[in-house]
Design an enzyme around this catalytic site. Sequence first.
Site, PDB file in Angstrom:
ATOM      1  N   GLU A  27       0.926  -1.172  -0.034  1.00  0.00           N
ATOM      2  CA  GLU A  27      -0.046   0.018   0.177  1.00  0.00           C
ATOM      3  C   GLU A  27       0.848   1.252   0.142  1.00  0.00           C
ATOM      4  OE1 GLU A  27      -1.543   1.564   3.622  1.00  0.00           O
ATOM      5  OE2 GLU A  27      -1.195   0.010   4.585  1.00  0.00           O
ATOM      6  N   LYS A 162      -3.326  -2.104  15.909  1.00  0.00           N
ATOM      7  CA  LYS A 162      -2.880  -1.101  16.875  1.00  0.00           C
ATOM      8  C   LYS A 162      -3.825  -0.928  18.135  1.00  0.00           C
ATOM      9  CE  LYS A 162       0.501   1.779  14.853  1.00  0.00           C
ATOM     10  NZ  LYS A 162       0.552   1.857  13.299  1.00  0.00           N
TER      11      LYS A 162
HETATM   12  N1  PSU Z   1      -2.638   1.504  10.677  1.00  0.00           N
HETATM   13  C1  PSU Z   1      -1.073   1.479  10.762  1.00  0.00           C
HETATM   14  N2  PSU Z   1      -0.750   2.128   9.916  1.00  0.00           N
HETATM   15  C2  PSU Z   1      -0.900   2.727   8.726  1.00  0.00           C
HETATM   16  C3  PSU Z   1      -2.836   2.647   8.455  1.00  0.00           C
HETATM   17  C4  PSU Z   1      -3.279   2.018   9.685  1.00  0.00           C
HETATM   18  O1  PSU Z   1      -0.610   1.003  11.850  1.00  0.00           O
HETATM   19  O2  PSU Z   1      -0.500   3.353   7.836  1.00  0.00           O
HETATM   20  C5  PSU Z   1      -3.182   3.185   7.363  1.00  0.00           C
HETATM   21  C6  PSU Z   1      -3.645   2.057   6.308  1.00  0.00           C
HETATM   22  O3  PSU Z   1      -3.360   2.623   5.136  1.00  0.00           O
HETATM   23  C7  PSU Z   1      -4.918   1.772   6.758  1.00  0.00           C
HETATM   24  C8  PSU Z   1      -5.469   3.066   6.953  1.00  0.00           C
HETATM   25  O4  PSU Z   1      -5.597   1.076   5.787  1.00  0.00           O
HETATM   26  O5  PSU Z   1      -4.452   3.740   7.748  1.00  0.00           O
HETATM   27  C9  PSU Z   1      -6.718   3.095   8.010  1.00  0.00           C
HETATM   28  O6  PSU Z   1      -7.302   4.464   7.724  1.00  0.00           O
HETATM   29  P1  PSU Z   1      -8.710   4.618   8.484  1.00  0.00           P
HETATM   30  O7  PSU Z   1      -8.639   4.348  10.149  1.00  0.00           O
HETATM   31  O8  PSU Z   1      -8.932   6.174   8.304  1.00  0.00           O
HETATM   32  O9  PSU Z   1      -9.816   3.786   7.884  1.00  0.00           O
END
Ligand code: PSU
Length: 306
Positions: A27, A162
Amino acid sequence: MNMNKYLSVSPEVQAALDAGKPVVALESTIISHGMPYPKNVETALNVEKIIRENGAVPATIAIIGGKLTVGCTPEQIEYLGKRGLDVPKASRRDLPVLLARGEDGATTVTTTMIAAAMAGVKVFATGGIGGVHRGAEVTMDISADLEELAETPVMVICAGAKSILDIGLTLEYLETKGVPVIGYGTEDMPAFYTRKSGFKVDYRLDTPAEIAAAFSAKLECGLRGGMLVANPIPEQYSMDPDYINENIDAAIKESVELGITGKKTTPFLLDKIQKLTGGSSLEANIQLVYNNVALGAKIAAELCKQ
Ligand code: PSU
Ligand code: MN
């Protein structure tokens, strides 16, 4: 072959897919929004190298000039890393406008899965996924990543969730949506920086071959959606749970005080935690990604034999 004018698959990735060789999707939100420059670019390039060393072809995915690009060049990775937060974070709901306008976008787990599936890539490795946020019973902040895992047939390898998230509720949601959560060599759901979260995975599988076999069974039966593989951070890089959790709590408290909501929440928390821990969490983050992509390459290789 490219399915439509919004998809661009690199010649190397296309050749590997045509030849039935292993490919691992990666990603770009982790590059533009998850780590500071220049560590983000350095990490993204090392990740590609590790995948190659493990016998697979890397496919870093981003939106470049209105195209879902599967297999970014090193120059494109440098560009995404340097522009950082100026590259819009693109989830499923962002795709129509970004593609129609010919813009760039950093793909989250959700949109990376979408592009991987369009191109025919079945395995995707990253650091962490989005999930059910703490306090979601009030905010309804639940990442689109969970819906995508329910819908799109791509395996996602991560280091667990996390504790910026409610890990228990995230697992409940995945259960409801029928997404198998596999622990690689462990019964414990890892919590990204640490090897345990206090929660259990659905199944412990000990080899890449077993994981590939389970995913093949899912695909062959036409069971919708993906599979989540949780690979614990290597012991030597794992962090003290009390230390990291105190800092995560402080970061969440500040985000609430500042009124941070929506798509800004996760990047804000990731950045805050990195600042509060003086970079030690960034090093752990980088090492667990390396660990995940190496596993991804091995699983992709096994999947090609199925
Ligand atoms: N969690 C991490 N590192 C990240 C992300 C999440 O530890 O880089 C990023 C990923 O791209 C994930 C996104 O898909 O954040 C999720 O964002 P949201 O919670 O806004 O859906
Ligand atoms: Mn959200």
